[in-house]
Design a protein around this motif. Structure first.
Motif, mmCIF file in Angstrom:
data_model
loop_
_atom_site.group_PDB
_atom_site.id
_atom_site.type_symbol
_atom_site.label_atom_id
_atom_site.label_comp_id
_atom_site.label_asym_id
_atom_site.label_seq_id
_atom_site.Cartn_x
_atom_site.Cartn_y
_atom_site.Cartn_z
ATOM 1 N N ARG A 139 0.817 -1.203 0.000
ATOM 2 C CA ARG A 139 0.000 0.000 0.000
ATOM 3 C C ARG A 139 0.860 1.266 0.000
ATOM 4 O O ARG A 139 0.589 2.227 -0.704
ATOM 5 N N CYS A 140 1.916 1.258 0.822
ATOM 6 C CA CYS A 140 2.719 2.479 0.978
ATOM 7 C C CYS A 140 3.261 2.964 -0.363
ATOM 8 O O CYS A 140 3.305 4.152 -0.626
ATOM 9 N N GLU A 141 3.714 2.029 -1.193
ATOM 10 C CA GLU A 141 4.336 2.395 -2.455
ATOM 11 C C GLU A 141 3.407 2.166 -3.640
ATOM 12 O O GLU A 141 3.809 2.342 -4.796
ATOM 13 N N ARG A 160 11.025 2.694 12.547
ATOM 14 C CA ARG A 160 9.843 3.425 12.095
ATOM 15 C C ARG A 160 10.320 4.760 11.540
ATOM 16 O O ARG A 160 11.347 5.283 11.995
ATOM 17 N N PRO A 161 9.597 5.326 10.573
ATOM 18 C CA PRO A 161 9.998 6.651 10.106
ATOM 19 C C PRO A 161 10.050 7.621 11.282
ATOM 20 O O PRO A 161 9.215 7.547 12.186
ATOM 21 N N VAL A 162 11.039 8.502 11.250
ATOM 22 C CA VAL A 162 11.264 9.350 12.429
ATOM 23 C C VAL A 162 11.472 10.795 11.983
ATOM 24 O O VAL A 162 12.088 11.052 10.951
ATOM 25 N N ARG A 188 5.855 -4.040 7.118
ATOM 26 C CA ARG A 188 5.065 -4.770 8.121
ATOM 27 C C ARG A 188 3.813 -5.406 7.521
ATOM 28 O O ARG A 188 3.350 -6.432 7.995
ATOM 29 N N MET A 205 9.532 -0.995 0.726
ATOM 30 C CA MET A 205 10.385 0.200 0.739
ATOM 31 C C MET A 205 9.665 1.393 1.358
ATOM 32 O O MET A 205 10.229 2.469 1.473
ATOM 33 N N GLY A 206 8.396 1.219 1.689
ATOM 34 C CA GLY A 206 7.588 2.365 2.104
ATOM 35 C C GLY A 206 7.581 2.586 3.600
ATOM 36 O O GLY A 206 8.378 2.001 4.350
ATOM 37 N N SER A 207 6.635 3.410 4.030
ATOM 38 C CA SER A 207 6.626 3.887 5.405
ATOM 39 C C SER A 207 6.392 2.782 6.433
ATOM 40 O O SER A 207 6.867 2.879 7.558
ATOM 41 N N CYS A 208 5.644 1.728 6.078
ATOM 42 C CA CYS A 208 5.395 0.692 7.089
ATOM 43 C C CYS A 208 6.569 -0.272 7.168
ATOM 44 O O CYS A 208 6.545 -1.207 7.968
#
Lengths: 386, 442, 86
Positions: free
Chosen positions: B353-355, B424-426, B391, B385-388
């Protein structure tokens, strides 16, 4: 012309060798200890650029490298993989402005198209940059490519199946000792008309180059997408301290640990932010000190980054050579053994164009590049390891 | 910079039990928790002034004991802090969102208790607004004391669907149906040995009674095929074992295919006494056995750390309990084994989903004789490669890659996710603020 | 009970003390939190901060709506809304 060639190493050089060899109808066996782009090519900043180079062999080769990227993008091999853009060298302090003035003169003298941008124009046209920026210089006609995507594109175009997790352990020499006949891996022996070693740091064991090839760690960062901020960046932003860190400006002190800043807006809307040059340290891990310092520099240059999130950090080991130049060419008296490695941080830019010339050599033609400065013969101890 | 013997990551049952036990064994303990309350997903606490959703007395009693033990233990809790990993200098890193900076903690040991995530299979429309995990609906209900609004369909596999449906019924909005790929009521299942964990039976009967009492259809041996936009909300298509299809028009869909460890990218386990820091996992992020097992495993992890740090050997009854719960989970898995084959998923279905990457994108990438590694597929297909950080797609991608290439070495989720911080993205602002903690490098 | 509110795209959204931004938005019937930069809409999904599907910008910071407690007067926006003003 050989009918078959073995290539050791599926980084950008090995993948480009496979591509140019296959294009000539030569059968290629490409081996890698892990997988394509598993080392430096998969952890590179992706600059296809001369902006930080001094006039000389490396700059000449880099200009040819950029031209090749443009050609392969037109031909479709690098379709959507090469992003043409300028590099902006940015000076914040008086000392940096001075370095930049000198560097611009050197670039122009070598025929590179450079436009100087004064403080007022920077403030007016590049609002994305900090008001502290004293001057900038636009180096035109450069670009960006992501190493692992280029490797993938080259391999796809070559149509070969890579021999993954199969390390070349030895080079096999003919019984009369005049030429090589192939290589040995854990799975067996393979023969071919020529062998090319392009396995980065792994080349050291095969060619007796330990001590000559040096791992130089780099840490890089990738942000999440920020399309609007990204869209306002006219190209890569390179702090002039990068010039110092690369030792391009001899006689000036380089910053400790070689932390230097390049912020590259990617096609996805993300930013790639680099990086460090470290002579030691664990290859694949990042430390908070380096990451936060790089980001502090990035935010100082581009304040809008403060509202973006860091998505990923990574680290890789570049293959550096003690004298700072890559090793490209025929090995010793063996007529059919070649090496192409040691590009340090320039493999993405120089890898494909160097591979094209090595393939010409392998086929008995005169290479388009002048490879003399990179000749393996400058290291007398280079030999086939027993 | 906080310094402690043990930093516990996560304030769910495993983390709380670990913190309590570790401090009882004489260790100095700090804890980070991403929310502003303890409890994790299972014991998610209601907001102030809200009547909690009904729970069984034994669950309430467990929470009461755990939170009382916790409040007595001298454990410093950092709320609003997200675990980022362990850096190459051996510092434990977390983002303190209340202060707005990344903190590095010099802990001798870190017990990671990041819990589980729910498995969700890609189907057309799983990424639409209104579609969430079933557990996502459940924790929201625990937090707000209210059932999700509108018509709800729960679909997937496993006992959590029944639990969520029962809780929805008890707070006044039962789902329109539960779609279950298994069939725990099918004949011939009596010999499974459910008696290894009688509490499960009690729990199951309680939930089933609530579900049946509310008249919620439990469609067993059925799968949800896809979710489309509809003038009145979402239209979900359900396929029965006999091939019969039916449509449900609803406002929300809760998906759930069981749980897996939330272990993507976690630092490697380092459990030698010389490790610096010692890194141990506890609870669902180590083995997804549920909250009761997580508590036992948390205590066990604390004992292990205490022994490694020279605070002596100690024993509790945790090993035996874990053994029984492991058996019980195995029984549940058999009980809920799908009785309907997986459905064909169309190529346009979102996988990552993220990408925004689809099943078709993956098929194109892995087609041909060149057997790409998980990492190459990640890089060139952008899966994980995306934000999750993978996961919700890494395991599905690995599974599909393996299925698409029979005979090739199987791919596992960690081939895609790797092992690196930040987990996690920070916030970049928080990372820049971290430089103020210690002198910058140059 | 709902005496406090934050602003979602400029519109006041009531919330109860301790409630997450996601819970308050859901209660207000807002299921889509706007377009994600990578495609698809952002929205509530896992409820435990893992999936990164419910990202919003809260007073300029990108945050998971499911993890972040609602705060009186906060400016909550779609991800793209603030990015566009940089």
């Amino acid at each position: 012309m050989p009918s078959s060639v073995i290539v050791a190493g599926a980084g950008i050089v090995g993948a480009a060798l496979a591509y140019f060899l296959s294009a000539r109808g030569i059968r290629v066996e490409l081996f890698d200890e892990e997988a394509p782009a598993a080392q430096a090519s998969g952890a590179a900043d992706g600059a296809v650029s001369v902006a930080s180079k001094r006039p000389g062999a490396m700059m000449t080769t880099a200009l040819a490298g950029i031209a090749l990227y443009r050609k392969l993008a037109r031909d479709g091999v690098f379709a959507d993989l090469f992003k043409p853009r300028s590099t902006f060298l940015v000076a914040a302090s008086d000392a940096e402005c001075e370095v930049l003035e000198a560097h611009c003169a050197a670039l122009s003298g070598a025929g590179v198209r450079v436009t100087k941008i004064d403080r007022a124009t920077v403030a007016e046209k590049f609002r994305v940059l900090s008001p502290d920026v004293g001057m900038a210089a636009e180096v035109h006609d450069e670009g960006h490519a992501i190493g692992y995507q280029i490797v993938h594109g080259l391999l796809r175009a070559s149509g070969i199946a890579v021999r993954r997790r199969e390390k070349v352990q030895r080079i096999l020499v003919s019984s009369d000792g005049t030429c090589v006949k192939g290589v040995a891996t854990a799975k067996g022996e393979y023969t071919a008309d020529a062998v090319i070693i392009a396995s980065g740091l792994g080349s050291a064991d095969l060619l007796g180059l330990s001590g000559t090839l040096i791992p130089r760690k780099g840490q890089l960062l990738v942000t999440e997408r920020a399309p609007a901020l990204n869209g306002r960046m006219p190209g890569a932003m390179m702090s002039c301290r990068y010039l110092l860190s690369k030792g391009s400006q001899k006689g000036r002190p380089a910053p400790a640990r070689g932390l230097a800043l390049v912020v590259d807006p990617l096609r996805t809307g993300q930013f790639l932010i680099g990086g460090t040059r470290e002579d030691h340290g664990d290859r694949r891990t990042n430390d908070l000190d380096a990451v936060s310092k790089i980001l502090a520099d990035a935010v100082a240059l581009i304040p809008g980054l403060v509202d973006v999130r860091l998505l990923r950090c990574f680290a890789g080991a570049r293959t550096a050579v003690v004298d700072g130049l890559p090793i490209i060419g025929r090995v010793g008296s063996f007529g059919n053994l070649f090496v192409a490695t040691g590009f340090e941080g320039d493999g993405i830019c120089l890898g494909p164009v160097s591979a094209e010339s090595v393939v010409a050599m392998v086929c008995g033609e005169k290479p388009a590049l002048n490879l003399d400065p990179f000749t393996p013969s400058r290291f007398p101890k280079l030999r086939i390891a027993a | 910079m906080p310094k402690c013997d043990v930093l516990v990551v996560g304030g769910g049952p495993a983390g709380m039990a670990a913190a309590v036990t570790a401090s009882q064994l004489g260790l100095s303990v700090e804890m980070i928790e991403q929310r502003r309350t303890l409890g994790g997903a299972f014991f998610r606490q209601p907001i102030e002034g809200v009547r909690p959703i009904p729970q069984r007395a034994s669950v309430k009693a467990r929470w009461h004991k755990l939170s009382a033990d916790m409040s007595r233990a001298p454990v410093r809790i950092h709320y609003g802090c997200v675990f980022l990993g362990v850096d190459s200098d051996g510092f434990v890193l977390f983002e303190d969102r209340q202060v707005g900076e990344v903190v590095r903690c010099a802990a001798r040991a870190v017990i990671i208790a990041t819990g589980a995530i729910e498995k969700v299979h890609p189907i057309p429309g799983w990424d639409r607004p209104g579609v969430s995990t079933a557990g996502g609906l459940q924790v929201m209900m625990k937090e707000t004391g209210q059932a999700p609004k509108g018509r709800i369909l729960l679909a997937g596999n496993g006992p959590l669907l029944i639990a969520a449906a029962a809780q929805m019924a008890m707070v006044g909005n039962p789902p329109v149906a539960i779609v279950e790929s298994g069939d725990p009521m099918r004949p011939g299942l009596t010999g499974l040995g459910l008696l290894v964990a009688p509490y499960l039976l009690v729990e199951a009967f309680g939930f089933l009674r609530a579900v049946y009492g509310a008249g919620v259809p439990w469609l067993r041996g059925a799968r949800i095929e896809g979710i489309e936009a509809h003038a009145q909300g979402l239209q979900a298509t359900v396929v029965r074992r006999n091939g019969e299809r039916s449509a449900f028009v609803v406002d929300r869909v809760g998906l759930h295919e069981g749980i897996r460890s939330n272990d993507m990218g976690l630092p490697a386990i380092a459990d030698a006494s010389t490790s610096s820091p010692i890194v141990i996992r506890a609870g669902d992020c180590s083995e997804p056995l549920g909250a009761l097992a997580a508590e036992a495993d948390g205590a066990l992890a604390a004992r292990k750390v205490a022994a490694l740090l020279g605070h002596g050997q100690s024993r509790g009854g945790e090993q035996a309990l874990l053994g029984r719960l492991r058996q019980a989970q195995a029984v549940l898995a058999k009980l809920f084994a799908p009785t309907i084959a997986p459905l064909d998923v169309p190529d346009h279905t979102t996988l990552c989903r993220c990408e925004g990457r689809t099943i078709g994108d993956l098929k194109n990438l892995v087609a041909g004789a060149d057997l790409k590694s998980g990492r190459e597929v990640k890089h060139n297909g952008r899966f994980s490669m995306g934000s999750c950080q993978g996961r919700f797609c890494a395991a599905n991608t690995a599974e599909l890659m393996t299925r698409l290439r029979p005979g090739a070495p199987p791919v596992v989720a960690s081939d895609l996710t790797g092992q690196r911080w930040p987990l996690r993205p920070v916030s970049i602002a928080a990372l820049v603020a971290a430089t103020k903690v210690k002198a910058p490098v140059d | 009970m709902s005496s406090e509110s934050f602003f979602w795209m400029g519109k006041p959204i009531p919330f109860r003390a301790g409630e997450s931004v996601a819970a308050a938005l859901e209660a207000a019937g807002i299921l889509s939190f706007g377009p994600a930069p990578g495609g698809g809409p952002t929205r509530y999904f896992c409820g435990i901060g893992a999936c990164q599907c419910c990202l919003v910008r809260i007073d300029g910071c990108v945050r998971e709506a499911c993890l972040t407690p609602a705060c009186s007067g906060a400016r909550v926006e779609e991800l793209g809304a603030a990015d566009a003003k940089v």
